[in-house]
Every structure is written in structure tokens, then in C-alpha cells.
Design an enzyme around this catalytic site. Structure first.
Site, PDB file in Angstrom:
ATOM      1  N   PHE A 196      -9.929   0.117   0.349  1.00 58.34           N
ATOM      2  CA  PHE A 196      -9.624  -0.779   1.464  1.00 58.34           C
ATOM      3  C   PHE A 196     -10.309  -2.129   1.251  1.00 58.34           C
ATOM      4  O   PHE A 196     -11.507  -2.195   1.022  1.00 58.34           O
ATOM      5  CB  PHE A 196     -10.079  -0.153   2.787  1.00 58.34           C
ATOM      6  CG  PHE A 196      -9.368  -0.742   3.973  1.00 58.34           C
ATOM      7  CD1 PHE A 196      -8.070  -0.355   4.281  1.00 58.34           C
ATOM      8  CD2 PHE A 196      -9.986  -1.691   4.760  1.00 58.34           C
ATOM      9  CE1 PHE A 196      -7.399  -0.913   5.364  1.00 58.34           C
ATOM     10  CE2 PHE A 196      -9.323  -2.250   5.846  1.00 58.34           C
ATOM     11  CZ  PHE A 196      -8.031  -1.861   6.147  1.00 58.34           C
ATOM     12  N   ASP A 243       0.853  -1.189   0.000  1.00 59.87           N
ATOM     13  CA  ASP A 243       0.000   0.000   0.000  1.00 59.87           C
ATOM     14  C   ASP A 243       0.891   1.241   0.000  1.00 59.87           C
ATOM     15  O   ASP A 243       1.363   1.671  -1.041  1.00 59.87           O
ATOM     16  CB  ASP A 243      -0.945  -0.070   1.207  1.00 59.87           C
ATOM     17  CG  ASP A 243      -1.940   1.074   1.235  1.00 59.87           C
ATOM     18  OD1 ASP A 243      -2.084   1.772   0.221  1.00 59.87           O
ATOM     19  OD2 ASP A 243      -2.584   1.284   2.284  1.00 59.87           O
TER      20      ASP A 243
END
Ligand code: IMP
Ligand code: MG
Length: 196
Positions: free
Chosen positions: A169, A118
Site C-alpha cells: 500500500f 490494483d
């Protein structure tokens, strides 16, 4: 777990891709061993030895269990625990090492395995901690890589990635939100109040 989930990657898609990744990584490691090259200690032909696989807990738990069974190579497994998303946070809060970074990696062939790339902070830190020990080689495998059109906090070289996904997410297949959802067999996006 009724959360308004949308399946992004099904268990069938994941399974097929993880097997491909395992076979590719194993083939590359074999090729490296046969080549006898490398720059670190133990780089002489025939000195390849077992690889040291470093899964990043807890997120890589499910991925690594499937990946290693698709990798017919000798390995030892040395999990590390790092944390960057405490509690209900969905953005990196700065990485802390909780435990377990092996300190005996000089000359070793290392494969770091994580669930997702990420911000890059987690794998950036771990890659530096491993490389500082002069291993023979370091590779990183992640199941997911988030697209970051604006760039990552830390650009990290990742040799293997299963899927590129949009910057949202996700949970399931090891990935959590506030400690839950890791046991979902599919990778899903959350919507609704529990993801707020
Ligand atoms: P980074 O340091 O920002 O690259 O984050 C890496 C870690 O954050 C991963 O190992 C995951 O545990 C966690 N993480 C990042 N994105 C997500 C997500 O979308 N869902 C669940 N966990 C995530
Ligand atoms: Mg993680």
C-alpha cells in the site's frame, strides 16, 4: 505526518516519467489522428477532434495535472468519481460510481487516467462503461501498476503505465490512506500504527 515513511518513488523520478508518458501518449494520439483509422463513428480521416480525458477522482488529481501539461493535444476533461477503498480499508471493497461518467462518448477518442491499477475492478468497470458507448478509441494511463503474481480480480488492458511496483500500500502524489497523504510530493510506503 510522521508515519515511518519509506520513499518508493521520489518527486524527481515521478516528474521525469510523467513527462515521458505525456509525450508518448500525445505522439500516439497524433499518429492515430493522422492515420484517420479506427472503427467507431467519426473514424474518417481528419475527424479526430479533441480527445476526451477522463481522470478518476480523487486519486488521479495530482497525476493528471502534471500529465496534461506534458500533452500538447486538444482535449476536454471530464472527471469521474469512483470509490473502492472507503475509509481505512486497504483492499478493494467493490467499486461504486459516485458521479460523472460521461454519456456522450460515441465516436470520441478517450483517455482514462487513474493513479494506480490494483485489483482492476475500478478500471475494469470504467472501461466497460466507456466502451459500451462505442467510442472511436479508448486508452488507459496509470501512474502505477501493482505486480500481482496471483493475478488481478479483473484483468484490464492498460496502454500506459509509469511504474510497476510491488503489491504494497502506497500513498502520496494523489494516493491516500483514509483521505490523507494525497499532498505528499513523493510516493511512499507507510509503516507503523497509522497504516494498521
Ligand atoms: P482497484 O479497483 O483495486 O484496481 O483500485 C484502484 C483504486 O484503489 C485506485 O484508483 C486507488 O484510488 C485505490 N488504491 C489501490 N491501491 C492503492 C494504494 O496502494 N494506495 C492508495 N490507494 C490505492
Ligand atoms: Mg482512485
Amino acid at each position: 505526518m510522521n508515519t515511518g515513511q519509506r520513499v518508493l518513488l521520489s518527486r524527481e523520478q515521478i516528474s521525469k516519467r510523467v513527462i515521458e508518458l505525456g509525450q508518448q501518449i500525445a505522439a500516439d494520439l497524433d499518429e492515430e489522428a493522422n492515420r484517420g483509422g479506427g472503427t467507431g463513428e467519426g473514424a474518417a480521416a481528419g475527424a479526430a477532434g479533441p480527445i476526451v480525458l477522463i481522470p478518476v477522482l480523487t486519486g488521479a488529481l495530482v497525476f493528471v495535472a502534471d500529465l496534461i501539461r506534458a500533452m500538447p493535444v486538444a482535449m476536454s476533461i471530464k472527471p469521474v468519481t469512483l470509490s473502492s477503498y472507503p475509509g481505512k480499508s486497504t483492499t478493494s471493497q467493490g467499486v461504486t460510481v459516485q458521479s460523472g461518467v460521461p454519456m456522450d462518448l460515441r465516436g470520441a477518442r478517450v483517455l482514462i487516467v487513474d493513479d494506480i491499477l490494483d485489483s482492476g475492478k475500478t478500471l475494469g468497470l470504467l472501461r466497460r462503461l466507456v466502451e459500451a458507448q462505442q467510442p472511436r478509441s479508448v486508452r488507459i494511463a496509470v501512474l502505477l501498476k501493482k505486480r500481482k503474481p496471483m493475478g488481478r480480480a479483473e484483468e484490464v488492458r492498460v496502454e500506459y503505465s509509469g511504474f510497476e511496483i510491488d503489491d504494497e500500500f502506497v500513498v502520496g502524489y494523489g494516493l491516500d490512506f483514509d483521505g490523507i497523504y494525497r499532498n505528499l510530493p513523493d510516493i511512499v510506503t507507510l509503516s507503523g500504527p497509522s497504516a494498521a
